[in-house]
Scaffold this active site. Structure first.
Site, PDB file in Angstrom:
ATOM      1  N   THR A  52       0.820  -1.372  -0.157  1.00  0.00           N
ATOM      2  CA  THR A  52       0.132  -0.048   0.085  1.00  0.00           C
ATOM      3  C   THR A  52       0.895   1.164   0.072  1.00  0.00           C
ATOM      4  O   THR A  52       2.063   1.256   0.634  1.00  0.00           O
ATOM      5  CB  THR A  52      -0.993   0.015   1.228  1.00  0.00           C
ATOM      6  N   ASP A  53       0.175   2.457  -0.594  1.00  0.00           N
ATOM      7  CA  ASP A  53       0.901   3.666  -0.271  1.00  0.00           C
ATOM      8  C   ASP A  53       1.092   4.122   0.849  1.00  0.00           C
ATOM      9  O   ASP A  53       2.040   4.885   1.348  1.00  0.00           O
ATOM     10  CB  ASP A  53       0.341   4.787  -1.332  1.00  0.00           C
ATOM     11  N   TYR A  73      -2.083  -0.481  11.159  1.00  0.00           N
ATOM     12  CA  TYR A  73      -2.087  -1.255   9.908  1.00  0.00           C
ATOM     13  C   TYR A  73      -1.065  -0.949   9.091  1.00  0.00           C
ATOM     14  O   TYR A  73      -0.201  -1.971   8.304  1.00  0.00           O
ATOM     15  CB  TYR A  73      -3.310  -0.869   9.186  1.00  0.00           C
TER      16      TYR A  73
END
Ligand code: NAD
Ligand code: DAU
Length: 331
Positions: free
Chosen positions: A120-121, A147
């Site tokens: 993810t970015d 996360y």
């Protein structure tokens, strides 16, 4: 080719399996998925004849070793994926995102299997709202939430296994996805299903936070491009120049539903809420020749709204419990 897809019953993974079954019928697909609250076997129903689903946990070393040993390629989507959940209880994130990735990497190393890691970015932290910069693969890691910290840790494990043990790996870091089969806890499906139920959309804080939206199909065509043409050991950022603030997204949805532009509520903000994500995907575009196909965000939203209207049986069972959880958290 024998393909193992972890998390293939989740949002992006199931769309990846659909795309693969449709466009690469020669690929033998096995899905390994624990079917947590976020996984749904019925997301694979349209391609059930082309897929073997194994219900199991990526932290189960014996099971993972057996499945990896009979695969030519592993594409690793499985994760605990929701920031709000990670703030309420980080433990499953540490377990699945870190220990689960470690377990896969050890099996990949032992059996010499090609591995693609979905990330993810958010590992790059956030950007200021008025900063013209975008994330590139040279941006330092600076994750904010449990996360994103566990995703960042899992990326670093992959890099270490590639450098120290020579595993044949690539990594992709993508921005916010939208499209069919996304769990109703996530921003866009939550607001769509609220609007279907006649409930006002809920905006965290002032709604100024910016996300860089990409259609899930574009994410998945990029993943196949990286598997086909990417250089081993490299990281590719995936994005489609889709920056919008959350207020703009809610107002676009209100327009689709024919409701007034101010027909929403502000609710308690997320702790540590990242301000802005923005992806520079030049490396993927110029080096590997990938381009997104779903560049009209409004048209993509209309299609997504139509999908949720036509597939109430898919999302309805999760809606009440999800809203009850949000209500306890003040969102
Ligand atoms: P999701 O929550 O919809 O799906 C996750 C899937 O993984 C579910 O099917 C779940 O059952 C499965 N899973 C969870 N823990 C497991 C375990 N221990 N063992 C086996 N299976 C397990 O997530 P998503 O939005 O589809 O995200 C997929 C991947 O893409 C994740 O790695 C996420 O970090 C990444 N990603 C997501 C986005 C996004 O916008 N959603 C953007 C960039 C990257
Ligand atoms: O950037 C990629 C990431 O995008 C992925 O790695 C994550 O797995 C995925 O969940 C997503 O993370 P976000 O936290 O950006 O997505 P979420 O859908 O939870 O929220 C999007 C934005 O909308 C965020 O700024 C918070 C806000 N929001 C969210 C909800 C659920 C609201 O304003 N109201 C809401 O009800």
């Amino acid at each position: 080719m024998r393909l193992l897809v972890t998390g293939g019953a989740g949002f992006i993974g199931s769309n990846f399996v659909h795309l693969t079954a449709r466009e690469r019928p020669e690929v033998e697909i096995t899905v390994l998925d624990a079917l947590t609250y976020a996984g749904d076997e019925t997301s694979l129903a349209p391609v059930a004849d082309s897929v073997r689903l194994v219900q199991g946990d990526i932290t189960d070393g014996k099971l993972v070793d057996r499945l990896v040993s009979t695969s030519d390629l592993v594409v690793h989507f499985a994760a605990e994926s929701h920031n709000d959940n990670s703030l309420a209880n980080p433990w499953p994130f540490v377990q699945t995102n870190l220990i689960g990735t470690y377990t896969l990497l050890e099996a990949v190393r032992k059996h010499g299997v090609r591995y693609h890691h979905i990330s993810t970015d958010e590992v790059y932290g956030d950007l200021e709202l008025d900063d013209p910069a975008k994330f590139t693969d040279a941006t330092p890691y600076n994750p904010s939430s449990p996360y994103s910290a566990t995703k960042a840790g899992s990326d670093l494990l992959v890099r270490a296994w590639a450098r120290s043990f020579g595993i044949a790996a690539t990594i992709s870091n993508c921005s916010n996805n939208y499209g069919p089969y996304q769990h109703v806890e996530k921003f866009i499906p939550r607001q769509i299903t609220n609007l279907i139920d006649g409930i006002r959309p809920r905006l965290y804080g002032a709604g100024e936070n910016v996300r860089d939206w990409i259609h899930v199909e574009d994410h998945n065509t990029a993943v196949w491009t990286i598997i086909d043409k990417g250089r081993l050991g490299e990281t590719y950022l995936i994005g489609a120049d889709g920056e919008k603030n959350n207020l703009e997204v809610v107002q676009a949805l209100l327009e689709v539903f024919g409701r007034p532009a101010d027909d929403f509520d502000h609710v308690t903000d997320r702790a540590g809420h990242d301000l802005r994500y923005a992806i520079d995907s030049q490396k993927l575009r110029t080096e590997l020749g990938w381009e997104p196909r779903f560049t009209d965000f409004k048209a993509g939203l209309v299609d997504t709204v139509d999908w949720y209207k036509a597939n109430e049986a898919w999302w309805r069972p999760a809606k009440a419990a999800t809203e009850a959880k949000y209500s306890t958290a003040g969102h």
